[in-house]
Design an enzyme around this catalytic site. Structure first.
Site, short mmCIF file in Angstrom:
data_model
loop_
_atom_site.label_atom_id
_atom_site.label_comp_id
_atom_site.label_asym_id
_atom_site.label_seq_id
_atom_site.Cartn_x
_atom_site.Cartn_y
_atom_site.Cartn_z
N LYS A 188 0.85 -0.90 0.17
CA LYS A 188 -0.03 -0.08 -0.13
C LYS A 188 0.79 1.51 -0.11
CE LYS A 188 -3.00 -2.45 3.27
NZ LYS A 188 -3.20 -2.42 4.85
N GLY A 189 2.17 1.03 0.28
CA GLY A 189 3.01 2.36 0.26
C GLY A 189 3.21 3.04 -0.74
N GLU B 153 6.99 2.45 -6.58
CA GLU B 153 7.33 2.02 -5.11
C GLU B 153 7.79 3.00 -4.49
OE1 GLU B 153 6.79 -0.09 -3.05
OE2 GLU B 153 8.19 -1.92 -2.96
N ASP B 154 7.52 3.05 -3.19
CA ASP B 154 7.65 3.96 -2.10
C ASP B 154 9.02 4.25 -1.79
OD1 ASP B 154 7.59 1.74 -0.69
OD2 ASP B 154 6.32 2.13 0.95
N ASP C 80 15.02 -0.63 -0.18
CA ASP C 80 15.74 -0.99 1.03
C ASP C 80 16.96 -2.03 0.97
OD1 ASP C 80 16.43 -1.16 3.89
OD2 ASP C 80 14.82 -1.80 4.45
N LYS D 61 17.08 3.73 0.31
CA LYS D 61 17.91 3.66 1.58
C LYS D 61 19.11 2.95 1.14
CE LYS D 61 14.86 2.78 5.36
NZ LYS D 61 14.59 1.98 6.60
N PHE E 134 14.29 4.68 10.03
CA PHE E 134 13.02 4.19 9.45
C PHE E 134 12.19 5.27 9.19
CE2 PHE E 134 8.78 2.14 9.45
CZ PHE E 134 9.10 0.82 8.90
N ASP F 76 4.33 3.59 6.11
CA ASP F 76 3.65 3.19 7.50
C ASP F 76 4.63 2.34 8.42
OD1 ASP F 76 3.77 0.52 6.13
OD2 ASP F 76 2.59 -0.20 7.69
N ARG G 132 0.68 6.76 7.46
CA ARG G 132 0.56 6.97 5.98
C ARG G 132 0.14 8.28 5.53
NH1 ARG G 132 1.60 1.71 3.77
NH2 ARG G 132 0.84 0.04 4.66
#
Ligand code: IMP
Length: 182
Positions: A42-43, A98-99, A102, A130, A151, A158, A164
């Site tokens: 959902k990001g 994509e958000d 990582d 990241k 983070f 989220d 969010r």
């Protein structure tokens, strides 16, 4: 400011400015092509909604959901498709939205998996990178911001389904997730 937030990482106005630039770049690169934006739930929902409106060419939009961290803040390395595309991608240009990248495990899996379905191209558009935590190589074609190994929450990102809806991107206080044993 919310008591769980340590500091602001990227302001809403910086996000909007960068997203507009990314949208212009994408519109230029895909002019005249059949482009399908694939948002990863959902990001990416808030990023996808803003980005799509900055791409001034016809696009189609679809969504996938994959398992990522579950309730933890560290990746298990296991990626599973929870919701697949509704659109078929054969012969089309796919841009994964994509958000955050990582370790790279999620995007690496998605790119490999979508490539087996016969698209002309599969490229990647990510808001945050990241980079210090990368475990597998992922080619990011459009990038919003490089961020440190902390983070991040807000603008779609989220922690346990919260934060969010923040307009800016914030660093979550480490004690928020360490105190819960994760
Ligand atoms: P990767 O597979 O390790 O690259 O992880 C990608 C996914 O992990 C992202 O789509 C997010 O759902 C989640 N994630 C990684 N870092 C963060 C963060 O700082 N905040 C929120 N979610 C994150």
């Amino acid at each position: 400011m919310h008591q769980d937030l340590e500091r602001k990482l990227v302001s809403a106005s910086d996000i909007q400015a960068r997203v507009a630039e990314m949208g212009r770049e994408i519109a230029r690169d895909y002019a005249g092509k059949d482009l399908l934006l694939v948002g990863i739930l959902k990001g990416s929902t808030i990023f996808m909604a803003d980005l799509a409106r900055q791409i001034d060419i016809p696009v189609a939009m679809d969504y996938m959901a994959v398992s990522s961290y579950g309730l933890s803040t560290t990746s298990s390395g296991v990626v599973r498709i929870l919701k697949d595309l509704e659109e078929s991608i054969g012969g089309r240009h796919v841009l994964i939205v994509e958000d955050i990248v990582d370790t790279g495990l999620t995007l690496n899996y998605l790119v490999e998996s979508l490539r087996t379905r016969g698209p002309v191209t599969v490229k990647v558009c990510v808001l945050l990178d990241k980079f210090e935590r990368r475990k597998v190589d992922v080619e990011v074609d459009y990038l919003g911001f490089l961020i440190p190994d902390e983070f991040a929450v807000g603008y779609g990102l989220d922690y346990r389904e919260r934060y969010r809806n923040l307009a800016d991107i914030w660093v979550l206080k480490p004690e928020v997730y360490t105190k819960q044993g994760e």
